[in-house]
Write a protein that holds these residues in place. Structure first.
Motif, short mmCIF file in Angstrom:
data_model
loop_
_atom_site.label_atom_id
_atom_site.label_comp_id
_atom_site.label_asym_id
_atom_site.label_seq_id
_atom_site.Cartn_x
_atom_site.Cartn_y
_atom_site.Cartn_z
N GLU A 181 46.39 40.00 41.39
CA GLU A 181 46.20 40.38 39.98
C GLU A 181 46.44 39.16 39.10
OE1 GLU A 181 47.77 43.78 36.84
OE2 GLU A 181 49.03 43.19 38.53
N LEU A 182 45.44 38.80 38.31
CA LEU A 182 45.61 37.68 37.39
C LEU A 182 46.34 38.14 36.13
CD1 LEU A 182 43.31 36.57 39.29
CD2 LEU A 182 42.66 35.16 37.34
N ALA A 183 47.22 37.29 35.64
CA ALA A 183 47.93 37.58 34.40
C ALA A 183 46.95 37.53 33.23
CB ALA A 183 49.06 36.57 34.20
N PRO A 184 47.25 38.21 32.11
CA PRO A 184 46.36 38.16 30.96
C PRO A 184 46.04 36.72 30.54
CG PRO A 184 48.05 39.82 30.63
CD PRO A 184 48.42 39.09 31.88
N ASN A 185 44.79 36.50 30.21
CA ASN A 185 44.28 35.21 29.75
C ASN A 185 44.26 34.14 30.84
OD1 ASN A 185 43.98 36.21 27.05
ND2 ASN A 185 46.19 35.91 26.77
N ASN A 186 44.45 34.53 32.09
CA ASN A 186 44.29 33.62 33.22
C ASN A 186 43.00 33.98 33.96
OD1 ASN A 186 46.95 31.79 33.94
ND2 ASN A 186 47.39 33.56 32.64
N LEU A 187 42.29 32.98 34.46
CA LEU A 187 40.92 33.18 34.88
C LEU A 187 40.60 32.72 36.30
CD1 LEU A 187 39.25 31.91 31.58
CD2 LEU A 187 39.81 34.27 32.18
N TRP A 188 41.34 31.76 36.85
CA TRP A 188 41.00 31.16 38.14
C TRP A 188 41.76 31.82 39.29
CZ3 TRP A 188 37.35 27.68 39.48
CH2 TRP A 188 36.75 26.95 38.45
N ASN A 189 41.09 31.98 40.42
CA ASN A 189 41.78 32.37 41.65
C ASN A 189 41.45 31.38 42.76
OD1 ASN A 189 39.85 33.50 43.85
ND2 ASN A 189 39.08 34.50 42.00
N THR A 190 42.45 31.14 43.61
CA THR A 190 42.30 30.35 44.84
C THR A 190 41.69 28.98 44.58
OG1 THR A 190 41.74 32.52 45.79
CG2 THR A 190 41.83 30.66 47.29
N MET A 191 42.21 28.30 43.61
CA MET A 191 41.81 26.93 43.31
C MET A 191 43.09 26.13 43.03
SD MET A 191 39.36 24.79 43.11
CE MET A 191 37.82 25.73 43.02
N PRO A 192 43.38 25.04 43.81
CA PRO A 192 42.53 24.41 44.81
C PRO A 192 42.13 25.38 45.93
CG PRO A 192 44.40 23.01 44.26
CD PRO A 192 44.64 24.33 43.61
N ALA A 193 40.95 25.11 46.46
CA ALA A 193 40.37 26.01 47.45
C ALA A 193 40.90 25.74 48.85
CB ALA A 193 38.84 25.86 47.43
N HIS A 194 40.61 26.66 49.74
CA HIS A 194 40.94 26.46 51.15
C HIS A 194 39.90 27.15 52.02
CE1 HIS A 194 43.08 30.34 50.30
NE2 HIS A 194 42.47 30.67 51.42
N LEU A 195 39.95 26.84 53.30
CA LEU A 195 39.16 27.50 54.33
C LEU A 195 40.11 28.11 55.35
CD1 LEU A 195 36.71 24.58 55.16
CD2 LEU A 195 36.10 26.59 53.85
N HIS A 196 39.64 29.09 56.12
CA HIS A 196 40.31 29.46 57.36
C HIS A 196 39.19 29.73 58.37
CE1 HIS A 196 40.07 33.17 54.99
NE2 HIS A 196 41.05 32.74 54.25
N ASP A 197 38.87 28.68 59.12
CA ASP A 197 37.71 28.70 60.00
C ASP A 197 37.85 29.72 61.12
OD1 ASP A 197 35.15 27.56 60.59
OD2 ASP A 197 36.06 26.64 62.35
N ARG A 198 39.03 30.30 61.26
CA ARG A 198 39.27 31.28 62.31
C ARG A 198 39.16 32.72 61.82
NH1 ARG A 198 41.25 26.77 62.12
NH2 ARG A 198 42.46 27.37 60.30
N ARG A 199 38.82 32.91 60.52
CA ARG A 199 38.75 34.26 59.96
C ARG A 199 37.68 34.33 58.88
NH1 ARG A 199 45.06 34.58 58.89
NH2 ARG A 199 44.36 33.33 57.15
N SER A 200 37.03 35.47 58.80
CA SER A 200 36.17 35.77 57.66
C SER A 200 36.98 36.57 56.63
CB SER A 200 34.95 36.59 58.10
OG SER A 200 34.20 35.88 59.06
N GLU A 201 36.47 36.60 55.40
CA GLU A 201 37.19 37.29 54.32
C GLU A 201 36.20 38.01 53.42
OE1 GLU A 201 40.90 36.49 51.24
OE2 GLU A 201 40.15 34.87 52.50
N VAL A 202 36.65 39.11 52.85
CA VAL A 202 35.86 39.84 51.86
C VAL A 202 36.69 40.00 50.60
CG1 VAL A 202 34.64 41.98 51.34
CG2 VAL A 202 34.62 41.10 53.68
N TYR A 203 36.09 39.71 49.45
CA TYR A 203 36.73 39.92 48.15
C TYR A 203 36.04 41.09 47.46
CZ TYR A 203 39.32 35.45 47.46
OH TYR A 203 40.21 34.40 47.51
N LEU A 204 36.82 42.02 46.91
CA LEU A 204 36.30 43.03 45.99
C LEU A 204 36.92 42.79 44.63
CD1 LEU A 204 34.72 45.81 45.54
CD2 LEU A 204 37.01 46.81 45.57
N TYR A 205 36.10 42.49 43.63
CA TYR A 205 36.57 42.28 42.27
C TYR A 205 36.55 43.62 41.53
CZ TYR A 205 36.08 37.24 43.03
OH TYR A 205 36.21 35.96 43.51
#
Length: 276
Positions: A181-205
């Motif tokens: 959950e982003l705090a009010p007036n905050n906009l970015w998630n997961t930056m700096p970015a990363h990978l995990h080459d051993r797993r796939s991921e799904v995001y639901l916004y």
């Protein structure tokens, strides 16, 4: 059921916007009175949505899986993003308030989804992964989950990360799931970015204003693209892709992972200088 096939990163780098959206963006999951499924061959994750209104919606067999019942060889995480609801697992009823999560393990035969108030129906988000061991059905939520405060206002990424299904919380075979959950007036998630080459991921916004959008960044670090994502839409992120985003307003998202390792912090950081 809609089926999505694996994509090689060199191929994805050549896709048009329309093709990118067709392969990786999941829309229309939440339809009144129905269960909708999308199956991705990236770690064979199954993504679904259920909105029970007039009557409960029961899920047992999914014909495309060619098994006798849904969880014959699978486990599932369920998060309610709507009004109060119930999930009945082989006759046992669990109440799920908004943002609460239920894990159901291998071997449970029937799931039934209901709403407490049809004027404010529950909206159940479902993520399933293959499983080889049974774990107990357990309920959790932000009130009792392990959580972590991340980011800062000066980087516009102050957020709270809740871990629901993971090694130190609700146990599972390979599925990991939580909410950020982003705090009010905050906009970015997961930056700096990363990978995990051993797993796939799904995001639901979700919890995104109808007029707002999230620009979800996607692709190999040296070949990034973006998807424009609206409320209650999901993105399938293969193991070779970064998964980061910035919104026109603050928002919340559910992340779910499956694959080789069962360690939340199994990540490969990507330096800002390596992003293109």
């Amino acid at each position: 059921m809609e089926i999505r096939h694996p994509i090689h990163p060199r191929d994805a780098a050549q896709f048009s916007t329309e093709r990118m959206r067709a392969e990786f963006l999941v829309q229309g999951l939440f339809q009144p009175g129905e269960v909708k499924w999308v199956y991705t061959h990236h770690d064979r994750m199954l993504i679904g949505g259920v909105v029970p209104v007039e009557a409960p919606v029961t899920v047992s067999q999914v014909p495309e899986l060619h098994t006798e019942y849904l969880l014959e060889r699978r486990e599932i995480g369920i998060v309610n993003i709507g009004g109060p609801g119930t999930v009945t697992v082989d006759g046992e009823v669990y109440g799920l308030a908004r943002r609460e999560c239920l894990y159901v393990g291998l071997g449970k035969r029937t799931l039934s989804f209901g709403s407490v108030d049809r004027a404010q129906p529950a909206r159940f988000y479902l993520v399933s992964a293959p499983a080889h061991q049974a774990y107990p059905t357990r309920k959790t939520g932000p009130q009792d989950a392990e959580f972590e405060q991340l980011g800062s206002d000066d980087q516009s990424n102050r957020r709270t990360l809740y871990r629901f299904i993971h090694a130190n919380g609700v146990q599972s075979c390979q599925l990991m799931l939580g909410m950020t959950e982003l705090a009010p007036n905050n906009l970015w998630n997961t930056m700096p970015a990363h990978l995990h080459d051993r797993r796939s991921e799904v995001y639901l916004y979700f919890d995104l204003d109808p007029a707002a959008r999230v620009f979800h960044f996607f692709g190999e670090p040296g070949e990034t693209r973006h998807l424009v994502v609206a409320n209650e839409e999901a993105v399938i992120s293969p193991s070779w892709s970064i998964h980061s985003g910035v919104g026109t307003r603050s928002y919340t998202f559910i992340w779910a992972m499956a694959g080789e390792n069962y360690t939340f912090k199994d990540m490969d950081p990507v330096a800002m200088d390596d992003l293109r």
